[in-house]
Design a protein around this motif. Structure first.
Motif, PDB file in Angstrom:
ATOM      1  N   ASN A  90       0.813  -1.213   0.000  1.00 49.83           N
ATOM      2  CA  ASN A  90       0.000   0.000   0.000  1.00 49.83           C
ATOM      3  C   ASN A  90       0.849   1.267   0.000  1.00 49.83           C
ATOM      4  O   ASN A  90       0.510   2.251  -0.648  1.00 49.83           O
TER       5      ASN A  90
ATOM      6  N   GLY B 156      -7.299  -4.557 -14.415  1.00 48.41           N
ATOM      7  CA  GLY B 156      -7.685  -3.295 -13.799  1.00 48.41           C
ATOM      8  C   GLY B 156      -6.509  -2.643 -13.098  1.00 48.41           C
ATOM      9  O   GLY B 156      -5.447  -3.237 -12.934  1.00 48.41           O
ATOM     10  N   PHE B 157      -6.729  -1.418 -12.672  1.00 47.26           N
ATOM     11  CA  PHE B 157      -5.689  -0.686 -11.964  1.00 47.26           C
ATOM     12  C   PHE B 157      -5.455  -1.348 -10.611  1.00 47.26           C
ATOM     13  O   PHE B 157      -6.402  -1.790  -9.961  1.00 47.26           O
ATOM     14  N   PRO B 158      -4.208  -1.439 -10.153  1.00 44.98           N
ATOM     15  CA  PRO B 158      -3.921  -2.057  -8.856  1.00 44.98           C
ATOM     16  C   PRO B 158      -4.673  -1.356  -7.736  1.00 44.98           C
ATOM     17  O   PRO B 158      -4.722  -0.125  -7.674  1.00 44.98           O
ATOM     18  N   SER B 159      -5.257  -2.140  -6.853  1.00 37.42           N
ATOM     19  CA  SER B 159      -6.028  -1.550  -5.759  1.00 37.42           C
ATOM     20  C   SER B 159      -5.315  -1.777  -4.437  1.00 37.42           C
ATOM     21  O   SER B 159      -4.348  -2.527  -4.346  1.00 37.42           O
ATOM     22  N   ILE B 160      -5.829  -1.120  -3.417  1.00 37.37           N
ATOM     23  CA  ILE B 160      -5.254  -1.230  -2.081  1.00 37.37           C
ATOM     24  C   ILE B 160      -5.416  -2.649  -1.573  1.00 37.37           C
ATOM     25  O   ILE B 160      -6.453  -3.270  -1.748  1.00 37.37           O
TER      26      ILE B 160
ATOM     27  N   ARG C 157      -6.089  -5.072   1.165  1.00 35.17           N
ATOM     28  CA  ARG C 157      -6.759  -5.022   2.451  1.00 35.17           C
ATOM     29  C   ARG C 157      -6.684  -6.336   3.165  1.00 35.17           C
ATOM     30  O   ARG C 157      -6.391  -7.355   2.575  1.00 35.17           O
TER      31      ARG C 157
ATOM     32  N   LEU D 151       2.253   1.632  -3.530  1.00 37.23           N
ATOM     33  CA  LEU D 151       1.159   1.936  -4.454  1.00 37.23           C
ATOM     34  C   LEU D 151       0.791   3.407  -4.344  1.00 37.23           C
ATOM     35  O   LEU D 151       0.667   4.100  -5.358  1.00 37.23           O
ATOM     36  N   ASP D 152       0.659   3.896  -3.129  1.00 37.01           N
ATOM     37  CA  ASP D 152       0.364   5.306  -2.914  1.00 37.01           C
ATOM     38  C   ASP D 152       1.480   6.194  -3.455  1.00 37.01           C
ATOM     39  O   ASP D 152       1.227   7.223  -4.073  1.00 37.01           O
TER      40      ASP D 152
END
Length: 103
Positions: free
Chosen positions: A31, A96-100, A102, A34-35
């Motif tokens: 994360n 899809g775009f990489p997501s957080i 969790r 990614l951020d």
């Protein structure tokens, strides 16, 4: 012919604690970078490579002592997984775009 095996593990308390720390650190690293990649692209229209992230990871481990507890290969694999997600997003239309990541 391929075979699959299922294994069930029963970790003791110290092993369970180490597993939880490892999963938490991997989630944090994924994360965090990614951020960082999203912000770098928004500000400079430039992406951060895997090698740059890996170099910064060593600096981050010096700042945050708790990142030294889990195995280093698990943290590197988090960076590799993020890099693969980015490559799949930009090279293929279906991904899809990489997501957080969790819990």
């Amino acid at each position: 012919m391929e075979r699959a095996y299922k294994f069930r593990i029963y970790p003791n308390k110290t092993q369970e604690s180490l597993l939880q720390k490892t999963f938490g650190c991997v989630r944090f690293i994924y994360n965090y970078f990614l951020d960082k990649r999203i912000k770098a692209y928004e500000q400079n229209k430039k992406t951060i490579s895997y090698n740059e992230c890996s170099k910064e990871l060593t600096q981050l481990k010096k700042e945050k002592k708790w990142l030294k507890e889990p195995d280093k290969s698990s943290l590197q694999n988090a960076l590799k997984n993020l890099d693969t997600a980015y490559k799949n997003f930009f090279n293929r239309q279906k991904a899809g775009f990489p997501s957080i990541f969790r819990k």
